[in-house]
Scaffold this motif. Sequence first.
Motif, PDB file in Angstrom:
ATOM      1  N   GLU A  33      -7.645   3.760  -4.095  1.00 19.41           N
ATOM      2  CA  GLU A  33      -8.583   3.550  -2.995  1.00 19.41           C
ATOM      3  C   GLU A  33      -9.720   4.566  -3.040  1.00 19.41           C
ATOM      4  O   GLU A  33      -9.495   5.762  -3.164  1.00 19.41           O
ATOM      5  CB  GLU A  33      -7.850   3.615  -1.648  1.00 19.41           C
TER       6      GLU A  33
ATOM      7  N   GLU B  80       0.871  -1.177   0.000  1.00 17.23           N
ATOM      8  CA  GLU B  80       0.000   0.000   0.000  1.00 17.23           C
ATOM      9  C   GLU B  80       0.903   1.220   0.000  1.00 17.23           C
ATOM     10  O   GLU B  80       1.880   1.278   0.762  1.00 17.23           O
ATOM     11  CB  GLU B  80      -0.926   0.040   1.206  1.00 17.23           C
TER      12      GLU B  80
ATOM     13  N   TYR C 116      -3.332   0.531  -3.418  1.00 13.68           N
ATOM     14  CA  TYR C 116      -2.846  -0.774  -2.960  1.00 13.68           C
ATOM     15  C   TYR C 116      -2.647  -1.651  -4.187  1.00 13.68           C
ATOM     16  O   TYR C 116      -3.210  -1.386  -5.260  1.00 13.68           O
ATOM     17  CB  TYR C 116      -3.825  -1.436  -1.985  1.00 13.68           C
TER      18      TYR C 116
ATOM     19  N   LEU D 202      -7.223  -1.471   4.682  1.00 12.40           N
ATOM     20  CA  LEU D 202      -6.546  -0.396   3.974  1.00 12.40           C
ATOM     21  C   LEU D 202      -6.678   0.914   4.741  1.00 12.40           C
ATOM     22  O   LEU D 202      -7.450   1.027   5.692  1.00 12.40           O
ATOM     23  CB  LEU D 202      -7.143  -0.239   2.572  1.00 12.40           C
TER      24      LEU D 202
END
Length: 327
Positions: free
Chosen positions: A229, A189, A207, A290
């Motif tokens: 994301e 990430e 990611y 995440l």
Amino acid sequence: MLKNKKRLICTAILGVICISLYFDKKQSSTDTVIMGGKYIKEFCMENDKEVDNQEDYYSLERFFRPSSSKIINDRIEKSLYEMYGNKPNEVKIDKNMLKTPEDTIINYFSVLREAANPLYNTNTGCGTMGDAKGPYPVAYNFLTDEYRKKMDYNKYVKSFENKLHINLVKLNRVPGDKNNPNDIKYFVEIEVIEGSKEKKGLFAYYYGYIHLENLGDIYKIKDMVYNDENYLCAPYHGWSYDAKSFLEIEYGDWCSLIDSEIKIEEDGYEKKAYFKDKNNNEYYVLFYQLTNGVDLKIADYKKDKNGEWKVIYIEPEKCLDKNKVKN
């Protein structure tokens, strides 16, 4: 109760249709690259139910990032720094930089951390940012020869347009894909400061997965895939982004695999969701959370006769296909 069940089934079927369309789109967008890797747009289920001195320079951490996650790509290698600005064919990476998969990835992102490729009409920052385009020829040499044949240097540099600062914040080895179970695969990430036409910099998170090849006594990168994301899909349409809800619906309702309470164990951003089937077989599904809060499924595990956890590959969408055939 029956009405809610029908609604859930309809939602699930719609989700599978969207997933199919997504993967079709993914296959057709392999020519789009970002930061040296293939770009895959993150899938969002819109109809889910709601549920000057280098040491001094690196000390200016608070100006570069909004989160408190530890940065991993913080290595300062003078031998690499001295090669910044050379042509790609003039760069030779020391083997010590490539001796393990982790060394390769961390050193690769340490090189890219201060690289910047702003667009002409981007009004972000002031003056020269970081090491400008100097690091790219060095970073390019962390890729295998085969990868570089597929992506020439100009295309590689272009994939970093408007990327002005990169922090590696998560790094873990994960099981290989179903068709390549022994592949050297890592989850990453990254946190990126990006340029903007609106005279302001933007923080973005990505990611993805990095695949490496063992070339005798060194490791090089043979493939990269990234997703960006999304920050407003999960809060409003969220069951598929929460580990427990994800399992209840996809592994439970779709596959009838769960016959016990789901137990979640958390360790930092790592989540393990344990459950049993009707034959008392034990499973756990590994998730990583995440930065945007989404629980991302990483791998499935099942306990064998010797009490050891083994990687397996569960594909819940196939359960829906079978159910549709039965109906």
